[in-house]
Motif scaffolding. Structure first.
Motif, mmCIF file in Angstrom:
data_model
loop_
_atom_site.group_PDB
_atom_site.id
_atom_site.type_symbol
_atom_site.label_atom_id
_atom_site.label_comp_id
_atom_site.label_asym_id
_atom_site.label_seq_id
_atom_site.Cartn_x
_atom_site.Cartn_y
_atom_site.Cartn_z
ATOM 1 N N SER A 139 0.814 -1.218 0.000
ATOM 2 C CA SER A 139 0.000 0.000 0.000
ATOM 3 C C SER A 139 0.850 1.271 0.000
ATOM 4 O O SER A 139 0.362 2.335 -0.374
ATOM 5 C CB SER A 139 -0.932 0.010 1.213
ATOM 6 N N GLU A 140 2.110 1.171 0.386
ATOM 7 C CA GLU A 140 3.006 2.332 0.445
ATOM 8 C C GLU A 140 3.895 2.445 -0.792
ATOM 9 O O GLU A 140 4.626 3.413 -0.940
ATOM 10 C CB GLU A 140 3.899 2.233 1.690
ATOM 11 N N ALA A 141 3.856 1.456 -1.666
ATOM 12 C CA ALA A 141 4.788 1.387 -2.789
ATOM 13 C C ALA A 141 4.613 2.522 -3.793
ATOM 14 O O ALA A 141 5.590 3.025 -4.337
ATOM 15 C CB ALA A 141 4.660 0.042 -3.484
ATOM 16 N N ALA A 142 3.388 2.917 -4.047
ATOM 17 C CA ALA A 142 3.140 3.951 -5.060
ATOM 18 C C ALA A 142 3.873 5.246 -4.733
ATOM 19 O O ALA A 142 4.340 5.940 -5.644
ATOM 20 C CB ALA A 142 1.644 4.205 -5.197
ATOM 21 N N GLU A 143 3.995 5.570 -3.459
ATOM 22 C CA GLU A 143 4.701 6.787 -3.066
ATOM 23 C C GLU A 143 6.172 6.743 -3.497
ATOM 24 O O GLU A 143 6.755 7.760 -3.846
ATOM 25 C CB GLU A 143 4.624 6.977 -1.548
ATOM 26 N N LEU A 144 6.756 5.554 -3.503
ATOM 27 C CA LEU A 144 8.164 5.419 -3.881
ATOM 28 C C LEU A 144 8.376 5.346 -5.380
ATOM 29 O O LEU A 144 9.333 5.913 -5.895
ATOM 30 C CB LEU A 144 8.758 4.142 -3.259
ATOM 31 N N ILE A 145 7.517 4.620 -6.085
ATOM 32 C CA ILE A 145 7.796 4.364 -7.503
ATOM 33 C C ILE A 145 6.850 5.067 -8.463
ATOM 34 O O ILE A 145 7.042 4.988 -9.668
ATOM 35 C CB ILE A 145 7.834 2.858 -7.804
ATOM 36 N N GLY A 146 5.828 5.745 -7.933
ATOM 37 C CA GLY A 146 4.865 6.425 -8.792
ATOM 38 C C GLY A 146 5.519 7.475 -9.657
ATOM 39 O O GLY A 146 6.514 8.056 -9.280
ATOM 40 N N PRO A 147 5.041 7.680 -10.848
ATOM 41 C CA PRO A 147 3.787 7.179 -11.383
ATOM 42 C C PRO A 147 3.861 5.776 -11.978
ATOM 43 O O PRO A 147 2.884 5.297 -12.554
ATOM 44 C CB PRO A 147 3.418 8.196 -12.455
ATOM 45 N N ALA A 148 4.991 5.069 -11.839
ATOM 46 C CA ALA A 148 5.049 3.680 -12.315
ATOM 47 C C ALA A 148 4.052 2.833 -11.525
ATOM 48 O O ALA A 148 3.756 3.131 -10.366
ATOM 49 C CB ALA A 148 6.461 3.123 -12.147
ATOM 50 N N ALA A 149 3.544 1.791 -12.154
ATOM 51 C CA ALA A 149 2.533 0.940 -11.525
ATOM 52 C C ALA A 149 3.156 -0.028 -10.522
ATOM 53 O O ALA A 149 4.283 -0.479 -10.697
ATOM 54 C CB ALA A 149 1.793 0.149 -12.595
ATOM 55 N N VAL A 150 2.402 -0.339 -9.500
ATOM 56 C CA VAL A 150 2.763 -1.343 -8.507
ATOM 57 C C VAL A 150 2.000 -2.608 -8.877
ATOM 58 O O VAL A 150 0.805 -2.559 -9.168
ATOM 59 C CB VAL A 150 2.372 -0.880 -7.085
ATOM 60 N N SER A 151 2.671 -3.749 -8.858
ATOM 61 C CA SER A 151 1.991 -4.995 -9.223
ATOM 62 C C SER A 151 0.922 -5.337 -8.202
ATOM 63 O O SER A 151 1.008 -4.977 -7.030
ATOM 64 C CB SER A 151 2.989 -6.144 -9.341
ATOM 65 N N GLU A 152 -0.075 -6.034 -8.676
ATOM 66 C CA GLU A 152 -1.165 -6.486 -7.815
ATOM 67 C C GLU A 152 -0.687 -7.673 -6.980
ATOM 68 O O GLU A 152 0.192 -8.420 -7.416
ATOM 69 C CB GLU A 152 -2.362 -6.907 -8.668
ATOM 70 N N PRO A 153 -1.264 -7.879 -5.794
ATOM 71 C CA PRO A 153 -0.913 -9.063 -5.010
ATOM 72 C C PRO A 153 -1.124 -10.327 -5.833
ATOM 73 O O PRO A 153 -2.094 -10.442 -6.578
ATOM 74 C CB PRO A 153 -1.900 -9.020 -3.839
ATOM 75 N N GLY A 154 -0.174 -11.241 -5.753
ATOM 76 C CA GLY A 154 -0.277 -12.492 -6.475
ATOM 77 C C GLY A 154 0.102 -12.423 -7.943
ATOM 78 O O GLY A 154 -0.015 -13.406 -8.658
ATOM 79 N N ALA A 155 0.546 -11.247 -8.401
ATOM 80 C CA ALA A 155 0.955 -11.124 -9.804
ATOM 81 C C ALA A 155 2.163 -12.012 -10.064
ATOM 82 O O ALA A 155 2.914 -12.342 -9.155
ATOM 83 C CB ALA A 155 1.292 -9.673 -10.121
ATOM 84 N N ALA A 156 2.352 -12.385 -11.295
ATOM 85 C CA ALA A 156 3.486 -13.234 -11.659
ATOM 86 C C ALA A 156 4.795 -12.553 -11.292
ATOM 87 O O ALA A 156 4.919 -11.321 -11.332
ATOM 88 C CB ALA A 156 3.447 -13.528 -13.159
ATOM 89 N N ALA A 157 5.773 -13.362 -10.946
ATOM 90 C CA ALA A 157 7.084 -12.834 -10.560
ATOM 91 C C ALA A 157 7.748 -12.130 -11.731
ATOM 92 O O ALA A 157 7.666 -12.578 -12.869
ATOM 93 C CB ALA A 157 7.969 -13.972 -10.073
ATOM 94 N N SER A 158 8.420 -11.029 -11.444
ATOM 95 C CA SER A 158 9.186 -10.337 -12.470
ATOM 96 C C SER A 158 10.641 -10.168 -12.036
ATOM 97 O O SER A 158 11.420 -9.549 -12.738
ATOM 98 C CB SER A 158 8.560 -8.978 -12.783
ATOM 99 N N VAL A 159 10.981 -10.725 -10.879
ATOM 100 C CA VAL A 159 12.346 -10.683 -10.381
ATOM 101 C C VAL A 159 12.554 -11.892 -9.479
ATOM 102 O O VAL A 159 11.601 -12.409 -8.875
ATOM 103 C CB VAL A 159 12.619 -9.359 -9.611
ATOM 104 N N MET A 160 13.788 -12.372 -9.403
ATOM 105 C CA MET A 160 14.146 -13.442 -8.486
ATOM 106 C C MET A 160 15.481 -13.071 -7.861
ATOM 107 O O MET A 160 16.374 -12.580 -8.556
ATOM 108 C CB MET A 160 14.269 -14.779 -9.223
ATOM 109 N N LEU A 161 15.607 -13.281 -6.583
ATOM 110 C CA LEU A 161 16.854 -12.999 -5.884
ATOM 111 C C LEU A 161 17.564 -14.320 -5.615
ATOM 112 O O LEU A 161 16.935 -15.319 -5.263
ATOM 113 C CB LEU A 161 16.563 -12.261 -4.580
#
Length: 130
Positions: free
Chosen positions: A56-78
């Motif tokens: 819920s706080e992510a948009a403040e950091l990366i906006g206006p880029a979109a934040v993925s929805e919960p359960g969205a497919a992975a786009s990164v792996m560590l």
């Protein structure tokens, strides 16, 4: 690459449940908490700071880029490099974490396995095969 960008200091993970993620990272990584508040928890993991932040706080950091929805497919792996993938997998399982796959020997010379954090972020255990 610009020289000033060659020192990754922190990774921020957007979490659906910060309290659950806090317990996960404490248990699985034995990570030390360096800061926490109602919406985040920072851990020292080796030389890296892992910041768990409420989605819920992510948009403040990366906006206006979109934040993925919960359960969205992975786009990164560590990836965590370990000396013994089988032993690391056993330790993860002892902490109640299920592996998504592995351990399996890969054609690029690594033995790997993957598990997920509570919000679905994939972590790879990787051992260099000699």
């Amino acid at each position: 690459m610009i020289d000033a960008l060659n020192n990754v200091e922190a990774i921020t993970v957007f979490s659906d449940d910060v309290a659950l993620s806090r317990e996960f990272y404490r248990a699985v990584f034995s990570a030390s908490v360096v800061f926490e508040d109602e919406v985040s928890c920072m851990f020292q993991v080796g030389a890296l700071v892992l910041n768990v932040l409420a989605r819920s706080e992510a948009a403040e950091l990366i906006g206006p880029a979109a934040v993925s929805e919960p359960g969205a497919a992975a786009s990164v792996m560590l990836t965590v490099n370990v000396p013994d993938a089988d032993a690391a997998c056993a330790a993860v399982r002892e902490r109640g974490v299920e592996l998504v796959n592995g351990p399996v020997d890969r054609p690029w010379g690594r033995r790997t396995a993957v598990f997920l954090d509570p919000s679905g972020l994939p972590w790879e255990i990787a051992q260099e095969l000699g």
